[in-house]
Design an enzyme around this catalytic site. Sequence first.
Site, PDB file in Angstrom:
ATOM      1  N   HIS A  33      32.979  41.781  39.011  1.00  0.00           N
ATOM      2  CA  HIS A  33      33.547  41.291  37.757  1.00  0.00           C
ATOM      3  C   HIS A  33      34.993  41.766  37.595  1.00  0.00           C
ATOM      4  O   HIS A  33      35.856  41.009  37.136  1.00  0.00           O
ATOM      5  CB  HIS A  33      32.707  41.777  36.571  1.00  0.00           C
ATOM      6  CG  HIS A  33      31.316  41.237  36.558  1.00  0.00           C
ATOM      7  ND1 HIS A  33      30.898  40.262  35.681  1.00  0.00           N
ATOM      8  CD2 HIS A  33      30.240  41.527  37.328  1.00  0.00           C
ATOM      9  CE1 HIS A  33      29.625  39.978  35.912  1.00  0.00           C
ATOM     10  NE2 HIS A  33      29.205  40.741  36.906  1.00  0.00           N
ATOM     11  N   ASP A  85      34.546  39.705  29.513  1.00  0.00           N
ATOM     12  CA  ASP A  85      33.530  39.246  30.455  1.00  0.00           C
ATOM     13  C   ASP A  85      32.387  38.573  29.701  1.00  0.00           C
ATOM     14  O   ASP A  85      31.957  39.037  28.642  1.00  0.00           O
ATOM     15  CB  ASP A  85      33.010  40.448  31.253  1.00  0.00           C
ATOM     16  CG  ASP A  85      32.214  40.044  32.470  1.00  0.00           C
ATOM     17  OD1 ASP A  85      31.087  39.540  32.295  1.00  0.00           O
ATOM     18  OD2 ASP A  85      32.715  40.221  33.593  1.00  0.00           O
ATOM     19  N   ASN A 114      32.095  35.628  44.657  1.00  0.00           N
ATOM     20  CA  ASN A 114      33.415  36.008  45.157  1.00  0.00           C
ATOM     21  C   ASN A 114      33.533  35.741  46.654  1.00  0.00           C
ATOM     22  O   ASN A 114      34.541  35.199  47.122  1.00  0.00           O
ATOM     23  CB  ASN A 114      33.704  37.483  44.856  1.00  0.00           C
ATOM     24  CG  ASN A 114      33.954  37.731  43.381  1.00  0.00           C
ATOM     25  OD1 ASN A 114      34.361  36.831  42.646  1.00  0.00           O
ATOM     26  ND2 ASN A 114      33.707  38.946  42.938  1.00  0.00           N
ATOM     27  N   GLU A 143      35.925  33.010  48.576  1.00  0.00           N
ATOM     28  CA  GLU A 143      36.831  33.428  49.646  1.00  0.00           C
ATOM     29  C   GLU A 143      36.630  32.567  50.887  1.00  0.00           C
ATOM     30  O   GLU A 143      37.602  32.139  51.520  1.00  0.00           O
ATOM     31  CB  GLU A 143      36.603  34.909  49.972  1.00  0.00           C
ATOM     32  CG  GLU A 143      37.105  35.854  48.897  1.00  0.00           C
ATOM     33  CD  GLU A 143      36.709  37.298  49.132  1.00  0.00           C
ATOM     34  OE1 GLU A 143      37.128  38.150  48.333  1.00  0.00           O
ATOM     35  OE2 GLU A 143      35.977  37.576  50.107  1.00  0.00           O
TER      36      GLU A 143
END
EC number: 2.4.1.-
Length: 453
Positions: A17, A109, A353, A357
Amino acid sequence: MREGSHLIVLPFPGQGHITPMSQFCKRLASKGLKLTLVLVSDKPSPPYKTEHDSITVFPISNGFQEGEEPLQDLDDYMERVETSIKNTLPKLVEDMKLSGNPPRAIVYDSTMPWLLDVAHSYGLSGAVFFTQPWLVTAIYYHVFKGSFSVPSTKYGHSTLASFPSFPMLTANDLPSFLCESSSYPNILRIVVDQLSNIDRVDIVLCNTFDKLEEKLLKWVQSLWPVLNIGPTVPSMYLDKRLSEDKNYGFSLFNAKVAECMEWLNSKEPNSVVYLSFGSLVILKEDQMLELAAGLKQSGRFFLWVVRETETHKLPRNYVEEIGEKGLIVSWSPQLDVLAHKSIGCFLTHCGWNSTLEGLSLGVPMIGMPHWTDQPTNAKFMQDVWKVGVRVKAEGDGFVRREEIMRSVEEVMEGEKGKEIRKNAEKWKVLAQEAVSEGGSSDKSINEFVSMFC
């Protein structure tokens, strides 16, 4: 830009996060905003500046005393974090006002929705930041609204539901917290409560980009004021407009990095399988042994990230037996590795994530999801974006060595492998375009900045 173009940014205290939200801060700073990044920590330190002078990191306590175990009880942890933030923010906001740079908004968040009321109580705008993609948030939304019944197990294979703009899903494609709710009741409540007050937020931010979830985007934009601002990958791997944005903020200059890159430099293009399952996934010993056997028997070169706490699960004498065919490290500079010409595919847990990527750097993927949103990400990776394959697990989730070998060959060789590589390159270009000047995410960031100028 007017005085007071200053925002407070509050990620949930977890690396998955913190990373995207801190990267978002870099983009905002490049547009002229000042940011205070509040990081909840077990060892808070005095505030400090980052490489970018417009970003101040403000560490605060997680509410636990030295020697206490913070994650023994999730409810207790979340309650203490909330109390610590609520106790810290009044003075932080007041100090900002006295300094002549009063905050205009709190970017928080999505797992801490109570911060919206905190922001509004100070007369500030509240911007919620989703670190997960819309494909996952949409599922949680339907659970929150009661329009989707949570299945009792994830091991069923019948079609359960089709959400707006979704492929047909089975229980095995859903976030694990839904299908194993009895195992994760507290986490299920947290992920569903992300939607509890979303109808009142001033702006909704998401770490994705328009083209990636184009059909789904039309639906979410009909509900909320949405701005997609991703992918939050360092600029030098995408648009290259922020020359100082080369990494996520960790030092890359150590012996392990040199070892990784020198080993990759000695390999042919598209010849190496790269494996990493993030910082939280823990493989059982029998699965680790099976994965190790599959890699060895594939005959492919491989670079495998195995945390130091997990190395005891490897087969005895494994490192000696694989020789130059494999390199096992406890940490790797993942962006540099994925960008290296020798990498042929990325065997990943499909955390968001890591998935972003892989998409951003045009790397074909093999999905081996374990929990959270990983199964859903893997479903879209294979069937919607078509940049890889998902391993076929047995009823208990176990993946055989033969399946590892089959998946590697399918991605690395043959006509399907060529099509996967072509699609991966397409998404790489689209990700770069999104954050480049005039791209969809760049426009969204500019629109967000204009609200406070």
